[in-house]
Design a protein around this motif. Structure first.
Motif, PDB file in Angstrom:
ATOM      1  N   ASP B 624       0.857  -1.176   0.000  1.00 59.23           N
ATOM      2  CA  ASP B 624       0.000   0.000   0.000  1.00 59.23           C
ATOM      3  C   ASP B 624       0.901   1.237   0.000  1.00 59.23           C
ATOM      4  O   ASP B 624       1.768   1.368   0.863  1.00 59.23           O
ATOM      5  N   PRO B 625       0.708   2.148  -0.953  1.00 59.85           N
ATOM      6  CA  PRO B 625       1.620   3.298  -1.044  1.00 59.85           C
ATOM      7  C   PRO B 625       1.674   4.145   0.225  1.00 59.85           C
ATOM      8  O   PRO B 625       2.698   4.748   0.521  1.00 59.85           O
ATOM      9  N   THR B 626       0.595   4.173   1.007  1.00 65.23           N
ATOM     10  CA  THR B 626       0.641   5.011   2.205  1.00 65.23           C
ATOM     11  C   THR B 626       1.312   4.293   3.370  1.00 65.23           C
ATOM     12  O   THR B 626       1.760   4.924   4.313  1.00 65.23           O
ATOM     13  N   LEU B 627       1.370   2.961   3.319  1.00 63.74           N
ATOM     14  CA  LEU B 627       1.914   2.224   4.459  1.00 63.74           C
ATOM     15  C   LEU B 627       3.348   1.741   4.250  1.00 63.74           C
ATOM     16  O   LEU B 627       4.016   1.374   5.210  1.00 63.74           O
ATOM     17  N   SER B 628       3.805   1.729   3.006  1.00 66.79           N
ATOM     18  CA  SER B 628       5.099   1.094   2.762  1.00 66.79           C
ATOM     19  C   SER B 628       6.233   1.820   3.482  1.00 66.79           C
ATOM     20  O   SER B 628       7.050   1.192   4.135  1.00 66.79           O
ATOM     21  N   LEU B 629       6.260   3.158   3.392  1.00 68.94           N
ATOM     22  CA  LEU B 629       7.350   3.885   4.043  1.00 68.94           C
ATOM     23  C   LEU B 629       7.287   3.747   5.568  1.00 68.94           C
ATOM     24  O   LEU B 629       8.302   3.434   6.191  1.00 68.94           O
ATOM     25  N   PRO B 630       6.112   3.956   6.189  1.00 68.00           N
ATOM     26  CA  PRO B 630       6.045   3.719   7.641  1.00 68.00           C
ATOM     27  C   PRO B 630       6.487   2.309   8.035  1.00 68.00           C
ATOM     28  O   PRO B 630       7.166   2.144   9.049  1.00 68.00           O
TER      29      PRO B 630
END
Lengths: 275, 763
Positions: B624-630
């Motif tokens: 998920d693009p919003t969760l990958s970095l976190p």
């Protein structure tokens, strides 16, 4: 800090909870590699299952499908060779930077420290090409020499030698000792703790190195553990349990070395703290 | 899981259906034994050892086939070495550059261009006849991926194409017996099925049509479009076909016949057989998955070729077999190749791997002919196309991906996108045609190289020298050389030289073809640096790196400091134990740690079960693009905080006890002790830790490398990872070096600032 009344229970709970969270991935790894049945079925994360569910099946299957002994041996040779080379090159250079006066010494040293800022991925391709021209691709020597003389190691040992009393060196020089004699009979014995630290850090670092061996070692028979592990997991036919078992095998030696030599390891990290 | 994004499918292009059982093995071996018995073998002296690199799960499946080849050819022994798809490409390119490649290798069709550009492959045209192989034995589309300048540099081994999967009952339901032949009928059928679904209140829609680059290219080819990279003065893309293809895609979404993003949380085969989306555009792996997961539905689905627009063209990929130019045994390698291309062997390999044979005759053998699901594949393979083989395609492809996304998100019109794309293509192609740059350019570049080196030299020269009694004497020099020489030589050769080389490279257009032939390299001045700031992926990775530093570093330090203060309260035995526990993650191989994490973040793990138990659906931590970095930050903090904790603990030991007592005497509570004693005493350590953590965070590489590949949509890309991708995946060495030097300039500024702050703290 002084003890705070009433806070102790809170502290204990807090620390233990964090510790459990930190170690859970390991417990799961161990659980999965020993086939603990609770891992798969119970929704609540219970790391330790009933003993009767434990088995060595994952390890047996792993042994049958890939030969982990070869990469294990490769890793041992590589990490040991790397450690010995690092000790040799870095201690010599550290002595020069600490105790031999030569023009522009500090600036040259600063320049070297600055190169630490450039990560090794950048130099990977030039290093690869240089090794190619030296005919060292696919060899242990090619794997060891690019990284074994490292500024970090020189820095650490140099710091230690600088902290040895000046009088020691002056006295030796007045007595007419050569620099080699001083290095061999004074510095090496005195610097044993920091050399142990350097050895442990080098060993663990080499053991965990991934990118360089991946590129330098083209033949399967030369893969160290991390590379073999990554390829094994990428070939997708292993079950989670087998991959976790392989991860455990890859992680264990570094953990063991760390446990045995933790005193030295931690001293290396905390060098320069509180001075 | 409904896959409607192209990138997922692209990754699965090489998906290996591990769909085999004992009977298939036995039948495979039986066929091969017959082959051996009928052809007989001839014994010679010492067997030659051929090294064969296979990628992915194929390596394992090849064993019986390779064994029977050796039975037939006792003079040749083939040793198969498996590579994983994740890093096979790097291995291939480096081995080609290093001249240490295998004899025979399996190569993904999309890598052929680069391997050919590196002069790694042996041309086969003149040799084929000697082993009884004819180019027309293969399907035409796949053969095209091996052809450069009208010469063959490999042979297609197995193929992969896209076609239609449909549920028969869903079609019968609306009065269709066969799948429609034309696009108009296809859309009509879609409306009928959607209407029926609405009428019954069923969820879902007509077709899962992945809106990716391959699917778009398919539609573009079907509109009669071709990509022409031969002449920069002509537009590379056909605007009419581009607009038509875009309209087809957008039309499907607009009419609700397909959905752009849809995550149902079920497996994609379930979505198919349950009729949620009764029609799919997919590849051979889907047949394998359907047989494996839904054997009882075997007769309910069928395949069909693409519906016809101007043509029925589909995309083709797969793997080719090549012989490396460096081989010592070209003749033996060729015999092995010829063996692999025999129809019986191809059919036998199909039975164990489910990879579709590239040789036409194999499809007439019972193994394939008896399966009605495969007939459509054969029909489709006669009309396939693959992306251009010109090396410039890679650069145009990047822009294509970006423009396609803009079209699909309705940010730009197809016409605008096409003209942007043509501009880019013209720019890339003109650069290819450019002659050796003028001397002025070279001079500027030389100046740019010399100035920094001169500055470094001047800076060192200007330093205050320590007078040494022996300065200039031979004895002194030999001593210095003895101590410093060995390490300095190594650092010079493997650190300073590469760093300088990387800087010089950043001023050139050094790429993979430059590795093959350095005369193609040209100085381009500061062009790479100028390009960076209009490169969306670079900007995304810059932003991610900054986020990583600004979120990850404080998080790391706060956790480490908080825990250190707490652990300090414990007795020394406990303290040691806790210190060990918290430090453990930092010692573990990043590869192993990442494997554990990848598993833990998947739905099949204890975490996944726990979340499901709590009623939270499958969370796509890494996709998920919003969760990958976190997720990556969490991983990095977990792996890194133990290091800082140990440093803080050591620093706390050195805080003088008396200070606490003084505060206590003055009536200060624990807060006053913390604020007036602990924090000031730790100030220097905290700063040191801060600097070190910032430096490590900015090098953040292993996390995206092992866990996400920088995706999705660059959401977890980092500067170091982007450098690696540019430098090592695409071998744009010049461009990659410029990324690093941007980072390095950032460091220099940071370094100046931290020196100033440190000087302030020392006072």
């Amino acid at each position: 800090m002084r003890e705070v009344p009433g806070m102790r229970v809170l502290f204990v709970i807090l620390v233990m909870a964090t510790l459990v969270v930190t170690l859970l991935p390991f417990l799961w790894m161990v659980g999965a590699s020993f086939d603990c049945p609770l891992i798969e079925t119970v929704p609540v994360p219970t790391p330790l299952g009933q003993p009767d569910g434990w088995s060595l099946r994952a390890f047996r299957e792993l042994w049958a499908s890939t030969n982990m002994a070869v990469p294990l041996l490769n890793s041992l040779i590589y990490a040991t060779g790397f450690t010995l080379a690092a000790l040799f090159f870095n201690s010599l250079a550290a002595y020069a930077f600490a105790r031999i006066a030569f023009p522009r010494r500090d600036r040259i040293f600063t320049l070297l420290v600055l190169t630490m800022m450039i990560p090794s991925q950048v130099t990977l391709i030039p290093v690869f090409l240089i090794l190619k021209h030296l005919g060292l691709l696919n060899t242990y020597v090619g794997l060891i020499i690019p990284g074994c003389a490292h500024v970090m190691g020189i820095f650490m040992v140099r710091q230690y030698i600088l902290d040895l009393p000046d009088e020691l060196f002056e006295a030796a020089r007045i007595d007419g000792c050569s620099e080699w004699w001083i290095f061999y009979y004074i510095v090496l014995p005195l610097a044993r703790p920091v050399l142990a630290t350097l050895a442990v850090i080098s060993f663990v670092g080499a053991w965990n190195e991934f990118l360089l061996p991946l590129v330098i070692m083209q033949d399967e028979s030369g893969y160290p553990l991390p590379v073999a592990l990554s390829i094994f997991s990428g070939q997708s036919d292993g079950t989670v349990n087998m991959i976790m078992a392989a991860s455990l095998i890859a992680a264990l030696p570094a953990i063991l070395v760390f446990f045995i030599a933790q005193r030295h390891y931690l001293r290396g990290i905390t060098a320069g703290v509180g001075k | 899981m409904v896959m409607t994004r192209g990138n997922i499918c692209e990754r699965r292009q090489f998906g290996v259906p591990t769909w085999h059982n004992r009977w298939q093995y036995i039948s495979c071996i039986a066929i091969l034994c017959i082959v051996v018995v009928t052809s007989g073998g001839s014994a010679t002296a010492e067997p030659v050892r051929l090294r064969f690199w296979a990628v992915g799960g194929e390596a394992k499946l090849l064993e019986p086939i390779v064994a029977s080849f050796s039975l037939e050819n006792p003079d040749i022994r083939v040793s198969v070495q498996g590579q994983s798809w994740g890093n096979a490409y790097e291995k291939y390119v480096t081995s080609a550059v290093g001249g240490i490649g295998p004899d025979v290798a399996q190569i993904g069709t999309t890598w052929m261009t680069k391997m050919h550009g590196l002069h790694a492959l042996l041309p086969l045209d003149d040799r084929l006849a000697s082993v009884g192989l004819r180019p027309d034995a293969f399907f035409p589309g796949p053969l095209q991926t091996c052809r450069f300048d009208n010469r063959l540099y490999g042979l297609p081994w197995y193929v992969d194409t896209r076609l239609i999967f449909y549920m028969k009952d869903a079609l019968k339901d609306v009065g269709y017996e066969r799948f429609p032949e034309t696009w108009d009928e296809f859309v009509e059928l879609g409306h009928l099925i959607n209407a029926r679904k609405r009428q019954r209140g069923e969820p879902g829609y007509f077709v899962c049509y992945p809106l990716g680059t391959f699917e778009f290219l398919t539609l573009y080819w079907q509109s009669g479009g071709r990509i022409d990279l031969s002449d920069p003065s002509r537009p590379a893309w056909d605007e009419r076909a581009f607009v038509e293809a875009s309209e087809c895609m957008l039309g499907l979404v607009r009419d609700g016949l397909t959905k752009m993003f849809d995550d149902t949380g079920r497996s994609y085969t379930t979505d198919f057989v349950s009729g949620y989306a009764p029609v799919w555009i997919s590849g051979p792996w889907m047949a394998g998955d359907l047989v494996k997961k839904h054997p009882q539905d075997f007769d309910r689905w069928q395949t069909a070729p693409m519906p016809k627009r101007q043509t029925r063209t589909s995309f083709v990929g797969g793997s080719d077999l090549v012989i490396f130019r460096t081989t010592r045994y070209p003749e033996q390698s060729l015999r092995f190749l010829a063996y692999m291309m025999r129809p019986e062997v191809q059919a036998a390999f199909f039975e164990v791997s489910r990879d579709l044979p590239a040789v036409r005759a194999a499809w007439d053998l019972p193994a394939l002919a008896s399966d009605t699901h495969l007939h459509a594949f054969k029909q489709q393979l006669e009309d396939t196309c693959s992306p251009p083989v010109e090396p410039e395609w890679e650069l145009i492809d990047e822009e294509f991906l970006r423009q396609l996304e803009r079209v699909l998100r309705l940010v730009s019109t197809p016409r605008e996108a096409c003209s942007k794309l043509n501009d880019k293509a013209a720019e890339v192609l003109t650069r290819r045609k450019a002659k050796m740059s003028p001397w002025a350019r070279l001079l500027v570049a030389a100046g740019l190289c010399v100035i920094p080196l001169a500055m470094v030299g001047f800076w060192i020269g200007a330093g205050r020298g320590r007078a040494a009694a022996w300065a200039g004497s031979w004895r002194g020099l030999t001593i210095l050389a003895g101590f410093l020489g060995p390490a300095f030589m190594l650092i010079l050769v493997f650190r300073l030289l590469p760093i300088t080389a990387a800087f010089v490279t950043s001023l050139t257009d050094f790429d993979a073809y430059g590795l093959g032939d350095w005369r193609r390299v040209q100085f381009v001045g500061l062009e790479n640096y100028a390009r960076l700031f209009s490169d969306a992926s670079f900007l995304a990775s810059l932003r991610n790196t900054v986020v990583f530093i600004f979120i990850g570093t404080p998080l790391n330090i706060l956790i480490a400091l908080g825990l250190a203060l707490t652990v300090e309260q414990f007795g020394s035995r406990w303290r040691q134990f806790l210190r060990l526990g918290f430090f453990l993650p930092t010692v573990v191989t990043a590869v192993a740690a990442a494997l554990i994490f990848r598993w833990l973040l998947s739905a099949e793990s204890p975490t996944g079960h726990l979340l499901a138990w709590l009623g939270i659906g499958p969370v796509q931590f890494l996709t998920d693009p919003t969760l990958s970095l976190p997720s990556l930050i969490a991983f990095a903090v977990w792996k890194g905080f133990g290091y800082n904790l140990v440093i803080f603990l050591a620093a706390l030991q050195n805080v003088p006890r008396q200070l606490y007592e003084v505060v206590q005497v003055d009536g200060g509570g624990w807060w006053a002790q913390f604020w007036h004693v602990t924090i000031p005493s730790l100030r220097r350590t905290m700063f040191m830790v801060f600097v070190a953590t910032v430096v490590t965070s900015s090098h953040f590489f292993v996390e995206p490398y092992m866990l996400t590949g920088g995706g999705p949509l660059d959401s977890s890309n980092s500067l170091m990872y982007y450098t690696y991708v540019q430098g090592f995946n695409r071998f744009n060495l010049g461009y990659a070096s410029s990324v690093v030097y941007v980072l390095f300039f950032g460091f220099c500024v940071f370094n100046l600032w931290q020196r100033r702050v440190r000087a302030g703290l020392e006072e």
